[in-house]
Design an enzyme around this catalytic site. Structure first.
Site, PDB file in Angstrom:
ATOM      1  CB  SER A 106      -2.165   1.416   3.439  1.00  0.00           C
ATOM      2  OG  SER A 106      -2.100   1.062   2.037  1.00  0.00           O
ATOM      3  CB  SER A 107      -4.692   4.301  -0.710  1.00  0.00           C
ATOM      4  OG  SER A 107      -3.552   3.805  -1.380  1.00  0.00           O
ATOM      5  CB  CYS A 108      -3.819  -1.438   0.634  1.00  0.00           C
ATOM      6  SG  CYS A 108      -2.254  -1.070  -0.726  1.00  0.00           S
ATOM      7  CE1 TYR A 135       1.353  -2.729   4.508  1.00  0.00           C
ATOM      8  CE2 TYR A 135      -0.232  -1.950   3.047  1.00  0.00           C
ATOM      9  CZ  TYR A 135       0.839  -1.753   3.914  1.00  0.00           C
ATOM     10  OH  TYR A 135       1.293  -0.376   4.321  1.00  0.00           O
ATOM     11  CE  LYS A 139      -0.226  -0.558   7.341  1.00  0.00           C
ATOM     12  NZ  LYS A 139       0.501   0.368   8.290  1.00  0.00           N
ATOM     13  CG  HIS A 179       5.338   0.232  -3.109  1.00  0.00           C
ATOM     14  ND1 HIS A 179       4.260  -0.371  -2.957  1.00  0.00           N
ATOM     15  CD2 HIS A 179       5.924   0.535  -1.719  1.00  0.00           C
ATOM     16  CE1 HIS A 179       4.076  -0.732  -1.595  1.00  0.00           C
ATOM     17  NE2 HIS A 179       4.879   0.001  -0.743  1.00  0.00           N
TER      18      HIS A 179
END
Length: 309
Positions: A106-108, A135, A139, A179
């Site tokens: 994820s770009s998170c 989160y 990841k 989201h």
């Protein structure tokens, strides 16, 4: 010719369902157990499943996902469930002798506060965004475990795709769990349905986000299976450009022909000011997204009307 046997985790989620709907999915022998059949939080259950079905390839698309509200409300669950699922499927696959693995990150995972597009080598180079830190940590750790598996034995090729924000068919539209973009679709539709004149936007709407249609990620995953040997170990999957929150609201309003206005609540959290992934590696590899914003929102809204109304 024998088909490649692929285990897809998260087959009941938005990403998994879009992969299963892809026009080329029948080229593979797909195993897509739901959580009732295979609980990824149970390591022994995964080992038993892999020993029974013997897949050649694993795509890990499962996860506990949600927007800002859900991540702020349930940080323990977002950390533990994603960490357990990621660790278990990666390590069980390694023990089962599965040589090829695609992990969806994820770009998170990227540090906060960067205006420039986020490059793959920036992971662990700064503080994570606090609103979804749990989160993101899960990841990052799953992606690093994949990296370590390959580092210890290069015959095991465990690679991570890092998608930008996603929306699309099979999304979650309830603002408690969704989201940004599906929440906007729901909010604007409800406002139009109820003849409301205004819709509230959190913050001033100038924060920028990159949202890609989930069908495009599914296409990138299929291409990654077919071109696995040339796939980088870490690769962003995205558009390479972004929009302001205000622009997302405006585009949704245009698709729905909503005639009201927007008001801003400056007391609400908005997360990172910008989160745009660098797609140079993706472009060099030879893949680009097919849907523009209006086309993606149109398909998503059609799904919303059919499934939720």
């Amino acid at each position: 010719m024998t088909k490649l046997k692929v285990l897809l985790t998260g087959g009941g989620g938005m990403v998994g369902r879009n992969i299963l709907e892809h026009s080329a999915i029948d080229e593979f022998d797909i195993l897509a157990p739901r959580s009732a059949e295979l609980d990824l939080r149970n390591f022994d259950a995964i080992k038993t499943y892999l020993d029974k079905y013997r897949p050649n390839f694993v795509i890990h698309a499962a996860g506990k996902v949600g927007g800002i509200q859900a991540n702020m409300r349930e940080p323990v669950g977002f950390l533990l469930e994603n960490l357990d699922m990621g660790r278990n499927i990666v390590w069980a696959s390694r023990q089962a002798g599965i040589k090829k693995f695609i992990n969806l990150g994820s770009s998170c995972m990227y540090p906060r506060g960067h205006e420039e597009p986020l490059k793959e080598e920036m992971i662990l180079k700064g503080e994570l965004e606090p609103t979804n830190e749990g989160y993101a940590l899960a990841k990052v750790l799953t992606a690093k475990l994949c990296e370590y598996v390959t580092r210890e034995d290069a015959s095991y090729q465990y690679k991570t795709l890092i998608p930008c924000n996603l929306y699309g068919r099979h999304d979650k539209f309830d603002p408690k769990h969704s989201h940004l973009l599906p929440a906007i679709i729901h909010k604007v539709h409800q406002a139009k349905k109820n003849n409301e004149k205004t819709v509230e936007i959190w913050g001033d709407g100038t924060a920028r986000r990159e949202f890609m249609y989930s069908g495009d990620l599914a296409d990138a995953v299929i291409e990654s299976i077919n071109q696995f040997d040339s796939l980088p170990y870490y690769m962003n999957i995205g558009l390479g450009h972004d929009y302001t929150i205000n622009e997302y609201y405006q585009t949704v309003a245009e698709v729905m022909n909503f005639q009201g206005t927007f008001i801003h609540d400056l007391t609400k959290p908005v997360g990172m000011a910008r989160k745009l992934v660098n797609v140079n590696r993706q472009i060099s590899w030879g893949w680009t997204a097919k849907h523009d914003l209006t086309a993606g929102i149109n398909k998503t809204y059609e799904f919303y009307l059919k499934e939720y109304m």
